[in-house]
Design a protein around this motif. Structure first.
Motif, PDB file in Angstrom:
ATOM      1  N   SER A   5     -10.802 -10.175 -23.669  1.00 30.74           N
ATOM      2  CA  SER A   5      -9.644  -9.518 -23.050  1.00 30.74           C
ATOM      3  C   SER A   5      -8.604  -9.160 -24.110  1.00 30.74           C
ATOM      4  CB  SER A   5      -9.056 -10.366 -21.928  1.00 30.74           C
ATOM      5  OG  SER A   5      -8.499 -11.539 -22.452  1.00 30.74           O
ATOM      6  N   SER A   6      -8.501  -9.976 -25.160  1.00 27.94           N
ATOM      7  CA  SER A   6      -7.501  -9.657 -26.189  1.00 27.94           C
ATOM      8  C   SER A   6      -7.883  -8.396 -26.970  1.00 27.94           C
ATOM      9  CB  SER A   6      -7.328 -10.838 -27.147  1.00 27.94           C
ATOM     10  OG  SER A   6      -8.476 -10.962 -27.958  1.00 27.94           O
ATOM     11  N   LEU A   7      -9.164  -8.071 -26.959  1.00 27.09           N
ATOM     12  CA  LEU A   7      -9.620  -6.871 -27.681  1.00 27.09           C
ATOM     13  C   LEU A   7      -9.951  -5.717 -26.722  1.00 27.09           C
ATOM     14  CD1 LEU A   7     -12.012  -8.662 -30.224  1.00 27.09           C
ATOM     15  CD2 LEU A   7      -9.773  -7.682 -30.736  1.00 27.09           C
ATOM     16  N   ASP A   8      -9.620  -5.883 -25.439  1.00 30.41           N
ATOM     17  CA  ASP A   8      -9.921  -4.865 -24.420  1.00 30.41           C
ATOM     18  C   ASP A   8     -11.396  -4.487 -24.404  1.00 30.41           C
ATOM     19  OD1 ASP A   8      -7.229  -4.650 -23.596  1.00 30.41           O
ATOM     20  OD2 ASP A   8      -6.814  -3.359 -25.330  1.00 30.41           O
ATOM     21  N   LEU A   9     -12.248  -5.511 -24.366  1.00 31.74           N
ATOM     22  CA  LEU A   9     -13.691  -5.273 -24.369  1.00 31.74           C
ATOM     23  C   LEU A   9     -14.254  -5.477 -22.966  1.00 31.74           C
ATOM     24  CD1 LEU A   9     -14.569  -7.216 -27.637  1.00 31.74           C
ATOM     25  CD2 LEU A   9     -14.318  -4.733 -27.357  1.00 31.74           C
ATOM     26  N   GLY A  10     -14.763  -4.421 -22.399  1.00 29.97           N
ATOM     27  CA  GLY A  10     -15.251  -4.472 -21.023  1.00 29.97           C
ATOM     28  C   GLY A  10     -16.670  -4.971 -20.896  1.00 29.97           C
ATOM     29  N   GLY A  11     -16.883  -6.220 -21.211  1.00 22.48           N
ATOM     30  CA  GLY A  11     -18.190  -6.825 -20.939  1.00 22.48           C
ATOM     31  C   GLY A  11     -18.189  -7.379 -19.515  1.00 22.48           C
ATOM     32  N   VAL A  12     -19.382  -7.478 -18.916  1.00 24.83           N
ATOM     33  CA  VAL A  12     -19.474  -8.100 -17.596  1.00 24.83           C
ATOM     34  C   VAL A  12     -20.222  -9.425 -17.747  1.00 24.83           C
ATOM     35  CG1 VAL A  12     -20.192  -7.848 -15.198  1.00 24.83           C
ATOM     36  CG2 VAL A  12     -19.581  -5.816 -16.533  1.00 24.83           C
ATOM     37  N   TYR A  13     -19.592 -10.493 -17.258  1.00 29.18           N
ATOM     38  CA  TYR A  13     -20.150 -11.838 -17.399  1.00 29.18           C
ATOM     39  C   TYR A  13     -20.618 -12.306 -16.025  1.00 29.18           C
ATOM     40  CZ  TYR A  13     -17.442 -11.343 -21.693  1.00 29.18           C
ATOM     41  OH  TYR A  13     -16.937 -10.885 -22.874  1.00 29.18           O
ATOM     42  N   PHE A  14     -21.908 -12.123 -15.724  1.00 31.00           N
ATOM     43  CA  PHE A  14     -22.449 -12.576 -14.441  1.00 31.00           C
ATOM     44  C   PHE A  14     -22.802 -14.056 -14.574  1.00 31.00           C
ATOM     45  CE2 PHE A  14     -23.540  -7.995 -14.215  1.00 31.00           C
ATOM     46  CZ  PHE A  14     -23.008  -7.688 -12.970  1.00 31.00           C
ATOM     47  N   VAL A  15     -22.045 -14.900 -13.903  1.00 31.73           N
ATOM     48  CA  VAL A  15     -22.308 -16.342 -13.987  1.00 31.73           C
ATOM     49  C   VAL A  15     -23.208 -16.728 -12.815  1.00 31.73           C
ATOM     50  CG1 VAL A  15     -21.285 -18.641 -14.048  1.00 31.73           C
ATOM     51  CG2 VAL A  15     -20.046 -16.687 -15.037  1.00 31.73           C
ATOM     52  N   PHE A  16     -24.413 -17.176 -13.127  1.00 32.09           N
ATOM     53  CA  PHE A  16     -25.343 -17.627 -12.087  1.00 32.09           C
ATOM     54  C   PHE A  16     -24.942 -19.041 -11.685  1.00 32.09           C
ATOM     55  CE2 PHE A  16     -29.416 -14.823 -12.184  1.00 32.09           C
ATOM     56  CZ  PHE A  16     -28.625 -13.693 -12.066  1.00 32.09           C
ATOM     57  N   ASN A  17     -24.207 -19.087 -10.562  1.00 30.08           N
ATOM     58  CA  ASN A  17     -23.576 -20.326 -10.142  1.00 30.08           C
ATOM     59  C   ASN A  17     -24.475 -21.057  -9.143  1.00 30.08           C
ATOM     60  OD1 ASN A  17     -21.923 -22.313  -9.196  1.00 30.08           O
ATOM     61  ND2 ASN A  17     -20.142 -20.988  -8.901  1.00 30.08           N
ATOM     62  N   ASP A  18     -25.203 -22.039  -9.650  1.00 29.56           N
ATOM     63  CA  ASP A  18     -26.065 -22.843  -8.769  1.00 29.56           C
ATOM     64  C   ASP A  18     -25.611 -24.296  -8.758  1.00 29.56           C
ATOM     65  OD1 ASP A  18     -26.941 -23.357 -11.432  1.00 29.56           O
ATOM     66  OD2 ASP A  18     -28.700 -24.337 -10.560  1.00 29.56           O
TER      67      ASP A  18
ATOM     68  N   ASP B 172      -8.455 -16.062 -14.463  1.00 30.30           N
ATOM     69  CA  ASP B 172      -6.991 -16.018 -14.508  1.00 30.30           C
ATOM     70  C   ASP B 172      -6.483 -16.460 -15.877  1.00 30.30           C
ATOM     71  OD1 ASP B 172      -6.899 -15.160 -11.921  1.00 30.30           O
ATOM     72  OD2 ASP B 172      -6.480 -17.134 -11.054  1.00 30.30           O
ATOM     73  N   ALA B 173      -7.102 -17.501 -16.395  1.00 32.24           N
ATOM     74  CA  ALA B 173      -6.635 -18.058 -17.669  1.00 32.24           C
ATOM     75  C   ALA B 173      -6.869 -17.108 -18.833  1.00 32.24           C
ATOM     76  CB  ALA B 173      -7.338 -19.389 -17.929  1.00 32.24           C
ATOM     77  N   THR B 174      -7.928 -16.331 -18.747  1.00 36.04           N
ATOM     78  CA  THR B 174      -8.289 -15.522 -19.916  1.00 36.04           C
ATOM     79  C   THR B 174      -7.997 -14.035 -19.722  1.00 36.04           C
ATOM     80  OG1 THR B 174     -10.572 -15.249 -19.147  1.00 36.04           O
ATOM     81  CG2 THR B 174     -10.129 -17.138 -20.564  1.00 36.04           C
ATOM     82  N   GLY B 175      -7.394 -13.683 -18.601  1.00 31.83           N
ATOM     83  CA  GLY B 175      -7.033 -12.271 -18.400  1.00 31.83           C
ATOM     84  C   GLY B 175      -8.215 -11.392 -18.064  1.00 31.83           C
ATOM     85  N   CYS B 176      -9.192 -11.965 -17.355  1.00 26.46           N
ATOM     86  CA  CYS B 176     -10.352 -11.164 -16.928  1.00 26.46           C
ATOM     87  C   CYS B 176     -10.227 -10.824 -15.448  1.00 26.46           C
ATOM     88  CB  CYS B 176     -11.642 -11.959 -17.129  1.00 26.46           C
ATOM     89  SG  CYS B 176     -12.055 -12.233 -18.849  1.00 26.46           S
ATOM     90  N   GLU B 177     -10.900  -9.754 -15.053  1.00 27.58           N
ATOM     91  CA  GLU B 177     -11.036  -9.476 -13.624  1.00 27.58           C
ATOM     92  C   GLU B 177     -12.020 -10.494 -13.062  1.00 27.58           C
ATOM     93  OE1 GLU B 177      -9.196  -7.303 -12.147  1.00 27.58           O
ATOM     94  OE2 GLU B 177      -8.350  -6.449 -13.978  1.00 27.58           O
TER      95      GLU B 177
ATOM     96  N   PRO C 108     -12.727  -6.870 -19.211  1.00 27.84           N
ATOM     97  CA  PRO C 108     -13.809  -7.837 -19.021  1.00 27.84           C
ATOM     98  C   PRO C 108     -13.786  -8.396 -17.596  1.00 27.84           C
ATOM     99  CG  PRO C 108     -12.068  -8.771 -20.411  1.00 27.84           C
ATOM    100  CD  PRO C 108     -11.690  -7.347 -20.153  1.00 27.84           C
ATOM    101  N   VAL C 109     -14.957  -8.655 -17.060  1.00 28.88           N
ATOM    102  CA  VAL C 109     -15.060  -9.128 -15.678  1.00 28.88           C
ATOM    103  C   VAL C 109     -15.958 -10.361 -15.605  1.00 28.88           C
ATOM    104  CG1 VAL C 109     -15.402  -8.360 -13.304  1.00 28.88           C
ATOM    105  CG2 VAL C 109     -15.409  -6.669 -15.155  1.00 28.88           C
ATOM    106  N   ILE C 110     -15.475 -11.382 -14.950  1.00 26.33           N
ATOM    107  CA  ILE C 110     -16.315 -12.544 -14.663  1.00 26.33           C
ATOM    108  C   ILE C 110     -16.792 -12.406 -13.218  1.00 26.33           C
ATOM    109  CG2 ILE C 110     -16.330 -15.062 -14.392  1.00 26.33           C
ATOM    110  CD1 ILE C 110     -14.147 -15.137 -16.612  1.00 26.33           C
ATOM    111  N   VAL C 111     -18.111 -12.452 -13.036  1.00 30.55           N
ATOM    112  CA  VAL C 111     -18.653 -12.314 -11.685  1.00 30.55           C
ATOM    113  C   VAL C 111     -19.359 -13.616 -11.317  1.00 30.55           C
ATOM    114  CG1 VAL C 111     -20.067 -10.917 -10.142  1.00 30.55           C
ATOM    115  CG2 VAL C 111     -19.045  -9.853 -12.178  1.00 30.55           C
ATOM    116  N   ASP C 112     -18.854 -14.253 -10.288  1.00 33.14           N
ATOM    117  CA  ASP C 112     -19.419 -15.527  -9.837  1.00 33.14           C
ATOM    118  C   ASP C 112     -20.531 -15.201  -8.836  1.00 33.14           C
ATOM    119  OD1 ASP C 112     -19.898 -17.908  -8.434  1.00 33.14           O
ATOM    120  OD2 ASP C 112     -17.834 -18.581  -8.647  1.00 33.14           O
TER     121      ASP C 112
END
Ligand code: TPP
Ligand code: MG
Length: 577
Positions: free
Chosen positions: A455-468, A500-505, A531-535
């Motif tokens: 987020s500090s570098l405005d990098l739009g990666g998508v982080y799909f977290v496989f939440n099991d 919220d802590a890291t400034g991601c969607e 950047p987006v964190i997807v749960d």
């Protein structure tokens, strides 16, 4: 002339084309950080943990022409970074590790960060350098760069003592970097033998690893000429395009997907390129390559290490395969079976997906539904990064990869925590491509703070977290023999809090119905450099072929006594709980 060591480091890094360094400053390298701050070419990137820095450097080398470079403090920075350095070493990835060093102009000991870094890093680097004079800095960095990239690539470590960085010293010259020319001598006799064997075989097959990742044009030509099925290793998942009708899947034994298992059943001649037949690549050595094994690799040490080969060819995959293709063409017409093999592969692949679709994921996300939707929405040249766990093998079996270097993951060192920093870095050097991560929740907990770097570098990666909620790859292996999951059930974490802590969607996917719109929204945010964190509330109740096959292979190998011991304990625990 007189130059400071910090100036010399910057100059040498600029000459070899470095664009980013990753790390955290400390008293032993601030002088070099300050020099890099003045560089128009190099951007020093601040990370949250040097482990993340090393995974980032690794991802730079895997997804770009640049060499991933670390700039870290001695001792504490080096031990933190060691996980990523180890991964790069075992996976054959180039990396340049520059660390500060304690003062060499002092007679005092017990200095801050004093330790033998070379002893620590020797087993996970190709070479280490301890700089003693200003004059050595430029040649050492040039040599380190070349060693890191030549032959089987790997990390090289250079320690520059802080006093050399700080103070000017005499150097006779500051030469520009000129790469050594790497001529490949081809073993024409072996290539002829290989071509003959492949051409005469009834059921030839190709097994392709990361070492052939830049040779997919050549492998496609050879596979099509021979009408031969192709399987890849896990690391080499992107080495052959999954949308080619001869592509079958990962591995080829009982741990492979049905398309690969069936296509390789009677394989009588195998062309293996850029693979070491390591434990992961073979699903615990559960494959049986034919006697007629032709093994091509840049590192001759891998020949015969796990499986004997009838023909071995040492050399760069691209050059050897180009020559092999020419030699094959000279032997006669392309092979054909009127499309029978391709139809069988297609039918097996479709049936495997059907099997997954039929699996009732209850109110959670069915992995096949998720990956089909993701594939539909991603560009062909997107970069998919996986971590290490059950999600990795789900990705390998259910997510077709179309472009070379379009999939990366920690493989033989198998270090959890790789994916989040690697997505961040891959996006940094591939701004025009979609970069997405598939990350186990356990692995995400290890390095999720590198989304802050994104987020500090405005990098739009998508982080799909496989939440099991579990360390599933291990929990699954505990289930039958132990009937309990000691230390593999995770504390519940609220990943929205990380966003919220890291400034991601933040997006949550709770079931199949939400996949389409949620993936769309995630990719749209990423397209706006967010950047987006997807749960993803993923369903892990169906095992991968890899896990099932590997368990079977290992059990078959147990002695009768041990088998009885394990089976009786499992039965007892099933009864007693
Ligand atoms: C640094 C490190 N620690 C432990 C392991 C052992 N390990 C392999 S896979 C795995 C489970 C990973 O859990 P998670 O990230 O949640 O992924 P899942 O298997 O649930 O998809 C573990 C603990 C490892 N590979 N690396
Ligand atoms: Mg998990």
């Amino acid at each position: 002339m007189k130059k400071t060591g910090a100036w010399l480091v910057r100059y040498a890094l600029e000459q070899i084309g470095v664009k980013h360094t990753f790390g955290i400053p400390g008293v032993h390298n601030t002088e070099t950080y300050d020099e890099l701050n003045r560089s128009e070419q190099i951007r020093p990137v601040l990370v949250t943990h040097e482990g993340g820095a090393a995974f980032m450097a690794d991802a730079i080398s895997r997804t770009s022409d640049n060499i991933g470079t670390l700039l870290i403090v001695p001792a504490a920075g080096a031990t933190h970074a060691a996980s990523g350095i180890g991964e790069a070493f075992l996976d054959g990835i180039a990396m340049l590790v520059i660390s500060g060093g304690i003062r060499t102009d002092s007679d005092k000991t017990y200095q801050l960060h004093e330790m033998d870094q070379h002893a620590l890093l020797a087993p996970i680097t190709k070479k280490t350098y301890k700089i003693e004079t200003h004059e050595q800095i430029i040649p050492a960095i040039y040599e380190a760069y070349q060693i890191a990239r030549q032959g089987e690539p790997g990390p090289v470590f250079v320690e520059v003592p802080v006093n050399l960085q700080l103070f000017p010293g005499e150097v006779s010259q500051t030469p520009p970097f000129v790469a050594d020319s790497q001529e490949t001598r081809l073993d024409h006799k072996a290539i002829q033998q290989a071509a003959q064997k492949l051409y005469e075989a009834d059921r030839p097959g190709l097994f392709i690893g990361w070492g052939a990742v830049d040779a997919s044009e050549e492998t496609v030509k050879i596979a099509e000429f021979l009408n031969a099925p192709v399987s890849t290793t896990l690391q080499g998942l992107s080495s052959f395009p999954a949308n080619n009708p001869l592509h079958t899947g990962m591995s080829f034994g009982q741990a492979a997907v049905p398309a690969a298992e069936n296509a390789f059943k009677n394989c009588d001649c195998m062309l293996a390129v850029g693979t070491r037949f390591s434990e992961i690549a073979t699903a615990s050595y559960g494959v049986n390559p034919p006697e007629n094994l032709i093994h091509i690799d840049i590192n001759k040490k891998v020949f015969g290490a796990n499986y004997p080969a009838a023909v071995t060819i040492e050399g760069d995959a691209k050059a050897v395969l180009a020559e092999l293709f020419k030699t094959l063409q000279a032997l006669g017409a392309p092979k054909t079976d009127n499309g029978a093999l391709k139809s069988a592969i297609k039918a097996d692949k479709a049936a495997y997906f059907e099997e997954w679709f039929k699996h009732d994921s209850k109110d959670r996300v069915n992995p096949a539904r998720f990956f089909v939707e993701l594939r539909k929405q991603l560009d062909d040249d997107a970069i998919v990064v996986a971590d290490d766990g059950n999600h990795t093998f789900l990705t390998a079996e259910l997510m077709p990869i179309y472009s070379a270097r379009g999939f990366i993951s920690p493989t033989d060192f198998n270090c959890m925590g790789y994916c989040t920093p690697a997505v961040t870095a891959a996006k940094l050097v591939n701004p025009g491509k979609q970069v997405i991560g598939i990350i186990g929740d356990g692995a995400f907990l290890m390095t999720c703070m590198e989304t802050l770097t994104a987020s500090s570098l405005d990098l739009g990666g998508v982080y799909f977290v496989f939440n099991d909620g579990e360390l599933s790859q291990i929990a699954q292996a505990q289930e039958i023999p132990y009937n309990r999951k000691t230390c593999t059930v995770l504390q519940e974490a609220k990943f929205k809090g990380v966003a919220d802590a890291t400034g991601c969607e933040f997006i949550s996917i709770k079931d199949d119905a939400a996949c389409e719109e949620s993936i769309q929204r995630a990719l749209a945010y990423a397209g706006q450099n967010k950047p987006v964190i997807v749960d993803v509330k993923i369903d892990y109740s169906k095992r991968t072929r890899f896990t099932k096959g590997m368990v079977k292979t290992n059990l078959e190998r147990f002695s009768i006594g041990n088998k009885a011991r394990f089976v009786s304990r499992a039965l007892l625990r099933k009864v007693t709980g």
